[in-house]
Design a protein around this motif. Structure first.
Motif, PDB file in Angstrom:
ATOM      1  N   HIS A   6       0.878  -1.172   0.000  1.00 44.01           N
ATOM      2  CA  HIS A   6       0.000   0.000   0.000  1.00 44.01           C
ATOM      3  C   HIS A   6       0.913   1.218   0.000  1.00 44.01           C
ATOM      4  CE1 HIS A   6      -3.528   2.364   2.057  1.00 44.01           C
ATOM      5  NE2 HIS A   6      -3.199   2.838   0.868  1.00 44.01           N
ATOM      6  N   THR A   7       1.172   1.754  -1.178  1.00 44.23           N
ATOM      7  CA  THR A   7       2.139   2.829  -1.311  1.00 44.23           C
ATOM      8  C   THR A   7       1.437   4.142  -1.662  1.00 44.23           C
ATOM      9  OG1 THR A   7       2.545   2.510  -3.679  1.00 44.23           O
ATOM     10  CG2 THR A   7       3.814   1.149  -2.160  1.00 44.23           C
ATOM     11  N   GLU A   8       2.049   5.240  -1.249  1.00 47.63           N
ATOM     12  CA  GLU A   8       1.412   6.542  -1.429  1.00 47.63           C
ATOM     13  C   GLU A   8       1.230   6.894  -2.901  1.00 47.63           C
ATOM     14  OE1 GLU A   8       1.572  10.851   0.698  1.00 47.63           O
ATOM     15  OE2 GLU A   8       3.495  10.016   0.082  1.00 47.63           O
ATOM     16  N   TRP A  51       2.675  -3.973   3.350  1.00 47.76           N
ATOM     17  CA  TRP A  51       3.702  -2.962   3.581  1.00 47.76           C
ATOM     18  C   TRP A  51       3.133  -1.600   3.190  1.00 47.76           C
ATOM     19  CZ3 TRP A  51       9.028  -3.951   4.935  1.00 47.76           C
ATOM     20  CH2 TRP A  51       9.292  -5.317   5.169  1.00 47.76           C
ATOM     21  N   VAL A  52       3.018  -0.726   4.165  1.00 47.72           N
ATOM     22  CA  VAL A  52       2.500   0.620   3.942  1.00 47.72           C
ATOM     23  C   VAL A  52       3.698   1.552   3.778  1.00 47.72           C
ATOM     24  CG1 VAL A  52       1.047   2.467   4.837  1.00 47.72           C
ATOM     25  CG2 VAL A  52       0.451   0.074   5.298  1.00 47.72           C
ATOM     26  N   VAL A  53       3.778   2.211   2.634  1.00 49.46           N
ATOM     27  CA  VAL A  53       4.995   2.925   2.247  1.00 49.46           C
ATOM     28  C   VAL A  53       4.719   4.407   2.005  1.00 49.46           C
ATOM     29  CG1 VAL A  53       6.820   3.114   0.508  1.00 49.46           C
ATOM     30  CG2 VAL A  53       5.945   0.844   1.173  1.00 49.46           C
ATOM     31  N   ASP A  54       5.471   5.251   2.693  1.00 49.62           N
ATOM     32  CA  ASP A  54       5.514   6.682   2.367  1.00 49.62           C
ATOM     33  C   ASP A  54       6.946   6.985   1.948  1.00 49.62           C
ATOM     34  OD1 ASP A  54       5.364   9.380   2.075  1.00 49.62           O
ATOM     35  OD2 ASP A  54       4.409   9.775   4.002  1.00 49.62           O
ATOM     36  N   PRO A  55       7.227   7.040   0.660  1.00 50.74           N
ATOM     37  CA  PRO A  55       8.615   7.175   0.219  1.00 50.74           C
ATOM     38  C   PRO A  55       9.226   8.523   0.539  1.00 50.74           C
ATOM     39  CG  PRO A  55       7.135   7.379  -1.643  1.00 50.74           C
ATOM     40  CD  PRO A  55       6.287   6.969  -0.480  1.00 50.74           C
ATOM     41  N   LEU A  56       8.377   9.572   0.551  1.00 46.37           N
ATOM     42  CA  LEU A  56       8.867  10.920   0.839  1.00 46.37           C
ATOM     43  C   LEU A  56       7.831  11.634   1.695  1.00 46.37           C
ATOM     44  CD1 LEU A  56      10.635  13.387   0.684  1.00 46.37           C
ATOM     45  CD2 LEU A  56       9.913  13.732  -1.695  1.00 46.37           C
ATOM     46  N   ASP A  57       8.010  11.565   2.987  1.00 47.61           N
ATOM     47  CA  ASP A  57       7.150  12.265   3.927  1.00 47.61           C
ATOM     48  C   ASP A  57       7.740  13.655   4.132  1.00 47.61           C
ATOM     49  OD1 ASP A  57       5.234  12.781   6.002  1.00 47.61           O
ATOM     50  OD2 ASP A  57       6.856  12.428   7.436  1.00 47.61           O
ATOM     51  N   GLY A  58       6.999  14.676   3.700  1.00 50.04           N
ATOM     52  CA  GLY A  58       7.526  16.035   3.744  1.00 50.04           C
ATOM     53  C   GLY A  58       7.873  16.542   2.362  1.00 50.04           C
ATOM     54  N   THR A  59       7.035  16.187   1.382  1.00 49.01           N
ATOM     55  CA  THR A  59       7.336  16.565  -0.001  1.00 49.01           C
ATOM     56  C   THR A  59       7.407  18.078  -0.181  1.00 49.01           C
ATOM     57  OG1 THR A  59       6.138  14.592  -0.715  1.00 49.01           O
ATOM     58  CG2 THR A  59       6.703  16.185  -2.406  1.00 49.01           C
ATOM     59  N   ASN A  60       6.501  18.814   0.465  1.00 55.38           N
ATOM     60  CA  ASN A  60       6.528  20.268   0.343  1.00 55.38           C
ATOM     61  C   ASN A  60       7.837  20.833   0.885  1.00 55.38           C
ATOM     62  OD1 ASN A  60       3.766  21.496  -0.631  1.00 55.38           O
ATOM     63  ND2 ASN A  60       3.245  19.746   0.657  1.00 55.38           N
ATOM     64  N   ALA A 104      10.730  22.789  -1.291  1.00 48.55           N
ATOM     65  CA  ALA A 104      11.066  24.161  -0.918  1.00 48.55           C
ATOM     66  C   ALA A 104      12.503  24.307  -0.423  1.00 48.55           C
ATOM     67  CB  ALA A 104      10.107  24.645   0.166  1.00 48.55           C
ATOM     68  N   GLY A 105      13.241  23.195  -0.348  1.00 42.50           N
ATOM     69  CA  GLY A 105      14.609  23.253   0.138  1.00 42.50           C
ATOM     70  C   GLY A 105      14.723  23.267   1.639  1.00 42.50           C
ATOM     71  N   LEU A 106      13.647  22.852   2.343  1.00 39.97           N
ATOM     72  CA  LEU A 106      13.679  22.783   3.807  1.00 39.97           C
ATOM     73  C   LEU A 106      14.134  21.389   4.223  1.00 39.97           C
ATOM     74  CD1 LEU A 106      10.314  24.590   4.623  1.00 39.97           C
ATOM     75  CD2 LEU A 106      12.615  25.555   4.658  1.00 39.97           C
ATOM     76  N   PRO A 107      15.149  21.271   5.044  1.00 33.99           N
ATOM     77  CA  PRO A 107      15.736  19.960   5.349  1.00 33.99           C
ATOM     78  C   PRO A 107      14.975  19.170   6.404  1.00 33.99           C
ATOM     79  CG  PRO A 107      16.970  21.663   6.465  1.00 33.99           C
ATOM     80  CD  PRO A 107      15.922  22.384   5.650  1.00 33.99           C
ATOM     81  N   MET A 108      13.688  18.931   6.156  1.00 33.10           N
ATOM     82  CA  MET A 108      12.864  18.157   7.085  1.00 33.10           C
ATOM     83  C   MET A 108      11.993  17.206   6.289  1.00 33.10           C
ATOM     84  SD  MET A 108      11.721  21.137   9.798  1.00 33.10           S
ATOM     85  CE  MET A 108      11.290  19.987  11.102  1.00 33.10           C
ATOM     86  N   PHE A 109      12.472  15.986   6.093  1.00 31.60           N
ATOM     87  CA  PHE A 109      11.710  14.979   5.366  1.00 31.60           C
ATOM     88  C   PHE A 109      12.249  13.602   5.730  1.00 31.60           C
ATOM     89  CE2 PHE A 109      15.121  16.508   2.617  1.00 31.60           C
ATOM     90  CZ  PHE A 109      15.748  15.342   2.207  1.00 31.60           C
ATOM     91  N   THR A 141       5.481  20.972  11.078  1.00 29.48           N
ATOM     92  CA  THR A 141       6.646  20.728  10.214  1.00 29.48           C
ATOM     93  C   THR A 141       6.253  20.301   8.814  1.00 29.48           C
ATOM     94  OG1 THR A 141       6.819  18.371  10.737  1.00 29.48           O
ATOM     95  CG2 THR A 141       7.948  19.922  12.224  1.00 29.48           C
ATOM     96  N   TRP A 142       5.025  19.835   8.621  1.00 27.93           N
ATOM     97  CA  TRP A 142       4.557  19.248   7.363  1.00 27.93           C
ATOM     98  C   TRP A 142       5.319  17.967   7.037  1.00 27.93           C
ATOM     99  CZ3 TRP A 142       2.572  22.889   2.969  1.00 27.93           C
ATOM    100  CH2 TRP A 142       1.615  23.770   3.500  1.00 27.93           C
ATOM    101  N   SER A 143       5.903  17.360   8.054  1.00 27.85           N
ATOM    102  CA  SER A 143       6.530  16.041   7.902  1.00 27.85           C
ATOM    103  C   SER A 143       6.253  15.260   9.185  1.00 27.85           C
ATOM    104  CB  SER A 143       8.030  16.155   7.666  1.00 27.85           C
ATOM    105  OG  SER A 143       8.616  14.863   7.571  1.00 27.85           O
ATOM    106  N   PRO A 144       5.100  14.580   9.269  1.00 27.93           N
ATOM    107  CA  PRO A 144       4.731  13.899  10.498  1.00 27.93           C
ATOM    108  C   PRO A 144       5.776  12.920  11.014  1.00 27.93           C
ATOM    109  CG  PRO A 144       2.865  13.993   9.016  1.00 27.93           C
ATOM    110  CD  PRO A 144       4.041  14.505   8.247  1.00 27.93           C
ATOM    111  N   CYS A 145       6.479  12.241  10.107  1.00 29.05           N
ATOM    112  CA  CYS A 145       7.466  11.262  10.579  1.00 29.05           C
ATOM    113  C   CYS A 145       8.635  11.934  11.288  1.00 29.05           C
ATOM    114  CB  CYS A 145       7.954  10.404   9.411  1.00 29.05           C
ATOM    115  SG  CYS A 145       6.707   9.224   8.853  1.00 29.05           S
TER     116      CYS A 145
END
Length: 265
Positions: free
Chosen positions: A68-70, A82-91, A95-100, A191-195
């Motif tokens: 189950h992928t995003e 398998w539940v997959v979030d390949p990029l949590d924090g896409t925004n 935007a170049g923010l180092p939080m993902f 943060t827009w990145s829950p993980c």
């Protein structure tokens, strides 16, 4: 389908999130993001490329497990998914923010049994096994009472799931929740990145986390990490509240508007 040892699942989960995260790290440092930019989300090409790397690792070891992928959705069936979030924090990534982060959770008959979250820039790898604790970079993590800060001096993360972001009424309700939380803590963090938030909570660097209509792709991985790190939590159909100790949990729940407040046992 026969049971699979949690250590075997965790080893593959770790390799999978590292494969996705290391690719994302290199792409982020290149500084160019290709994708579709909307008002409430970004569909970056890196999402799909990272997902392909995560899925490839999973398929090598467990070709018969469901996914189950995003990006690609659901495929396969059976006991394990398998539940997959390949990029949590896409925004943030765009935007170049180092939080993902990259995240996976292994769900066994509806219950997450293993989760892995990898933040590639600080190189933080979180692993959790149901009933067997949680680690960060191989070191056990256990809150044991939570942060030393009182809630009024502390930080609470607020997570608004994408379904709520796209619904005007739910979005307004989320803003009411933020205002309520702001009245009991020093800072409400979005943060827009829950993980990333889950890692902060599990290691005691923030005092609490509140999710409204959380997305399944992060919630399975994060909630298992939190539980195995000793975080106190309560949830309803649409609201999840977690904190490092019971007193803080009760304060957070009590601050929320009654319509979205989960019931404490």
């Amino acid at each position: 389908m026969e049971a699979v040892d949690a250590d075997d699942l965790a080893a593959v989960a770790e390799r999978a999130v590292r494969a996705g995260g290391e690719f994302l790290r290199d792409e982020f440092r290149n500084g160019t993001v290709d994708g579709e930019f909307g008002t409430d989300d970004v569909k970056a090409a890196a999402d799909c490329a990272a997902e392909a790397r995560v899925v490839s690792v999973i398929r090598e070891s467990f070709p018969d497990h469901a996914l189950h992928t995003e990006e690609a959705g659901r495929s396969g069936s059976g006991r394990y998914e398998w539940v997959v979030d390949p990029l949590d924090g896409t925004n943030n990534f765009a935007a170049g923010l180092p939080m993902f982060a990259s995240a996976v959770a292994v769900v066994d008959d509806g219950e997450p049994v293993v989760s892995a979250i990898y933040e590639p820039l600080p190189e933080s790898l979180y692993l959790a096994r149901r009933g067997r604790g949680a680690t960060v970079n191989g070191e056990p993590i256990r809150l044991g009472g939570g942060s030393d800060l009182p809630l009024e001096h502390g930080t609470v993360s607020f997570v608004l799931g994408l379904p709520a972001v796209r619904d005007a009424e739910l979005r307004e309700r989320g803003e009411e929740m933020i205002d309520a939380l702001d009245g009991v803590c020093k800072r409400v963090l979005e943060t827009w990145s829950p993980c990333v938030d889950w890692g902060l909570l599990a290691t005691g660097r923030i005092e609490g986390l509140v999710s409204f209509h959380p997305d399944v792709y992060e919630q399975y991985a994060g909630s298992l990490l939190a539980a195995e790190a000793g975080v106190e939590s309560v949830e309803s159909e649409r609201t999840y509240v977690a904190a490092g100790d019971r007193e803080t949990l009760e304060a957070l729940v009590g601050a929320l508007p009654p319509a979205v407040r989960p019931k404490l046992e």
